[in-house]
Design a protein around this motif. Structure first.
Motif, PDB file in Angstrom:
ATOM      1  N   MET A   1      32.808  54.913  31.556  1.00 56.32           N
ATOM      2  CA  MET A   1      34.260  54.911  31.602  1.00 56.32           C
ATOM      3  C   MET A   1      34.730  53.719  32.428  1.00 56.32           C
ATOM      4  SD  MET A   1      36.723  56.761  30.356  1.00 56.32           S
ATOM      5  CE  MET A   1      35.614  58.000  29.756  1.00 56.32           C
ATOM      6  N   ALA A   2      35.762  53.055  31.959  1.00 60.55           N
ATOM      7  CA  ALA A   2      36.291  51.867  32.633  1.00 60.55           C
ATOM      8  C   ALA A   2      36.785  52.201  34.034  1.00 60.55           C
ATOM      9  CB  ALA A   2      37.430  51.274  31.809  1.00 60.55           C
ATOM     10  N   GLU A   3      36.650  51.214  34.919  1.00 61.53           N
ATOM     11  CA  GLU A   3      37.215  51.274  36.262  1.00 61.53           C
ATOM     12  C   GLU A   3      37.982  49.989  36.501  1.00 61.53           C
ATOM     13  OE1 GLU A   3      34.842  52.136  39.676  1.00 61.53           O
ATOM     14  OE2 GLU A   3      33.837  53.806  38.691  1.00 61.53           O
ATOM     15  N   ILE A   4      39.001  50.073  37.339  1.00 59.52           N
ATOM     16  CA  ILE A   4      39.816  48.907  37.660  1.00 59.52           C
ATOM     17  C   ILE A   4      39.716  48.637  39.155  1.00 59.52           C
ATOM     18  CG2 ILE A   4      42.199  48.039  37.768  1.00 59.52           C
ATOM     19  CD1 ILE A   4      42.697  49.751  35.220  1.00 59.52           C
ATOM     20  N   ARG A   5      39.642  47.347  39.481  1.00 57.20           N
ATOM     21  CA  ARG A   5      39.708  46.931  40.882  1.00 57.20           C
ATOM     22  C   ARG A   5      40.844  45.926  41.014  1.00 57.20           C
ATOM     23  NH1 ARG A   5      37.769  42.722  44.482  1.00 57.20           N
ATOM     24  NH2 ARG A   5      36.875  41.619  42.699  1.00 57.20           N
ATOM     25  N   ILE A   6      41.822  46.253  41.851  1.00 59.00           N
ATOM     26  CA  ILE A   6      42.918  45.339  42.145  1.00 59.00           C
ATOM     27  C   ILE A   6      42.379  44.331  43.156  1.00 59.00           C
ATOM     28  CG2 ILE A   6      45.317  45.105  42.914  1.00 59.00           C
ATOM     29  CD1 ILE A   6      45.136  47.073  40.607  1.00 59.00           C
ATOM     30  N   GLY A 112      25.799  48.148  27.234  1.00 59.07           N
ATOM     31  CA  GLY A 112      25.872  47.248  28.376  1.00 59.07           C
ATOM     32  C   GLY A 112      27.194  47.351  29.100  1.00 59.07           C
ATOM     33  N   LYS A 113      27.491  46.286  29.868  1.00 58.41           N
ATOM     34  CA  LYS A 113      28.703  46.262  30.689  1.00 58.41           C
ATOM     35  C   LYS A 113      29.323  44.876  30.656  1.00 58.41           C
ATOM     36  CE  LYS A 113      27.091  49.673  34.003  1.00 58.41           C
ATOM     37  NZ  LYS A 113      26.897  49.970  35.411  1.00 58.41           N
ATOM     38  N   GLY A 114      30.643  44.840  30.777  1.00 58.32           N
ATOM     39  CA  GLY A 114      31.369  43.585  30.848  1.00 58.32           C
ATOM     40  C   GLY A 114      32.581  43.757  31.730  1.00 58.32           C
ATOM     41  N   ILE A 115      33.235  42.661  32.021  1.00 56.25           N
ATOM     42  CA  ILE A 115      34.404  42.726  32.894  1.00 56.25           C
ATOM     43  C   ILE A 115      35.478  41.765  32.393  1.00 56.25           C
ATOM     44  CG2 ILE A 115      33.413  41.049  34.487  1.00 56.25           C
ATOM     45  CD1 ILE A 115      34.727  42.640  36.763  1.00 56.25           C
ATOM     46  N   PHE A 116      36.698  42.265  32.307  1.00 60.64           N
ATOM     47  CA  PHE A 116      37.860  41.430  32.051  1.00 60.64           C
ATOM     48  C   PHE A 116      38.539  41.206  33.391  1.00 60.64           C
ATOM     49  CE2 PHE A 116      38.070  42.169  27.430  1.00 60.64           C
ATOM     50  CZ  PHE A 116      38.605  40.970  27.008  1.00 60.64           C
ATOM     51  N   ASP A 123      53.707  42.254  41.123  1.00 59.53           N
ATOM     52  CA  ASP A 123      53.372  43.162  42.228  1.00 59.53           C
ATOM     53  C   ASP A 123      51.889  43.533  42.269  1.00 59.53           C
ATOM     54  OD1 ASP A 123      53.933  44.565  39.803  1.00 59.53           O
ATOM     55  OD2 ASP A 123      53.973  46.447  40.924  1.00 59.53           O
ATOM     56  N   VAL A 124      51.147  43.286  41.195  1.00 59.71           N
ATOM     57  CA  VAL A 124      49.728  43.663  41.116  1.00 59.71           C
ATOM     58  C   VAL A 124      48.819  42.460  41.347  1.00 59.71           C
ATOM     59  CG1 VAL A 124      47.911  44.505  39.565  1.00 59.71           C
ATOM     60  CG2 VAL A 124      50.136  45.633  39.610  1.00 59.71           C
ATOM     61  N   GLY A 125      49.128  41.337  40.730  1.00 58.52           N
ATOM     62  CA  GLY A 125      48.249  40.170  40.796  1.00 58.52           C
ATOM     63  C   GLY A 125      47.049  40.357  39.879  1.00 58.52           C
ATOM     64  N   TYR A 126      45.969  39.653  40.166  1.00 54.45           N
ATOM     65  CA  TYR A 126      44.770  39.744  39.329  1.00 54.45           C
ATOM     66  C   TYR A 126      44.040  41.061  39.569  1.00 54.45           C
ATOM     67  CZ  TYR A 126      45.087  35.007  37.575  1.00 54.45           C
ATOM     68  OH  TYR A 126      45.500  33.871  36.924  1.00 54.45           O
ATOM     69  N   PHE A 127      43.472  41.594  38.469  1.00 60.84           N
ATOM     70  CA  PHE A 127      42.656  42.804  38.580  1.00 60.84           C
ATOM     71  C   PHE A 127      41.480  42.697  37.633  1.00 60.84           C
ATOM     72  CE2 PHE A 127      46.018  43.653  35.511  1.00 60.84           C
ATOM     73  CZ  PHE A 127      45.362  44.248  34.441  1.00 60.84           C
ATOM     74  N   ASP A 128      40.411  43.418  37.970  1.00 60.46           N
ATOM     75  CA  ASP A 128      39.196  43.463  37.164  1.00 60.46           C
ATOM     76  C   ASP A 128      39.157  44.780  36.410  1.00 60.46           C
ATOM     77  OD1 ASP A 128      38.559  41.177  38.609  1.00 60.46           O
ATOM     78  OD2 ASP A 128      37.093  42.175  39.883  1.00 60.46           O
ATOM     79  N   VAL A 129      38.814  44.724  35.138  1.00 60.13           N
ATOM     80  CA  VAL A 129      38.574  45.931  34.353  1.00 60.13           C
ATOM     81  C   VAL A 129      37.085  45.939  34.024  1.00 60.13           C
ATOM     82  CG1 VAL A 129      39.187  47.314  32.342  1.00 60.13           C
ATOM     83  CG2 VAL A 129      40.888  45.757  33.352  1.00 60.13           C
ATOM     84  N   GLU A 130      36.354  46.833  34.671  1.00 58.73           N
ATOM     85  CA  GLU A 130      34.915  46.954  34.464  1.00 58.73           C
ATOM     86  C   GLU A 130      34.682  47.906  33.300  1.00 58.73           C
ATOM     87  OE1 GLU A 130      33.564  48.273  38.298  1.00 58.73           O
ATOM     88  OE2 GLU A 130      34.303  46.456  39.290  1.00 58.73           O
ATOM     89  N   LEU A 131      34.038  47.397  32.255  1.00 62.23           N
ATOM     90  CA  LEU A 131      33.881  48.132  31.005  1.00 62.23           C
ATOM     91  C   LEU A 131      32.428  48.492  30.755  1.00 62.23           C
ATOM     92  CD1 LEU A 131      36.083  45.658  28.989  1.00 62.23           C
ATOM     93  CD2 LEU A 131      36.781  47.944  29.706  1.00 62.23           C
TER      94      LEU A 131
END
Length: 181
Positions: A1-6, A112-116, A123-131
């Motif tokens: 399941m995807a996770e997000i990191r701000i 596998g895994k990837g990241i956007f 108000d958020v800026g850049y974030f990572d979506v770990e897939l």
């Protein structure tokens, strides 16, 4: 399941509904397909023959066609990357620069895994979506982003396109972006 990191706050967002809601607020489509339907011999395989690629596309044909019909995608293919991929580091250098496209960038992860890395609202800026397997994401053409591999350096993903020749990347220079992992 995807996770997000701000990136600005190091806050993590987990859980399908929370991830879906956050991404929707950032105008990014997120869905989840049942990765368990992939035949077991292909679940952790990252060097694929043309026949195996066709089998993966066939396994997810219903999901691919449903997404394509809803979003106007006309063609799709499968990409498999791992340390066995010739010139992988050079490919990743090309991927790992912020850009936009002439159409959405879509990935449906089958193994596998990837990241956007995506530029969010002010108000958020850049974030990572770990897939990981089963995660499907569509980043709109106007949103600055890039896609790369995670530590395991292995991924198999379906890519969908509106234009039959695929999308064209346009570099996006942004002094706010830092390559921090």
């Amino acid at each position: 399941m995807a996770e997000i990191r701000i990136r600005n706050t190091d806050e993590r967002i987990t859980g399908e509904q929370n991830v879906r809601q956050f991404l929707e607020n950032q105008e990014v489509l997120y869905e989840h397909w049942n990765a368990e339907k992939l035949p077991s011999n292909l679940k952790d395989k990252f060097i694929l023959s043309d026949e195996e690629k066709a089998e993966i596309l066939s396994t997810f044909d219903e999901e691919i066609r449903d997404l394509a019909s809803r979003r106007g995608y006309k063609t799709w293919d499968l990409i498999a990357l791992s340390d066995a991929t010739p010139n992988l580091d050079e490919l990743l250098k090309k991927f790992e620069s912020v850009h936009t496209h002439t159409e959405d960038e879509v990935r449906a992860i089958t193994a596998g895994k990837g990241i956007f890395v995506i530029k969010g609202s002010e108000d958020v800026g850049y974030f990572d979506v770990e897939l990981e397997a089963g995660d499907v994401i569509s980043v709109p053409e106007t949103i600055p982003h890039f896609f790369t591999l995670m530590e395991n350096r292995q991924i198999v993903a379906v890519r969908l396109f509106i234009e039959t020749e695929g999308w064209i990347a346009h570099p996006f220079e942004d002094p706010e972006f830092s390559k921090a992992k």
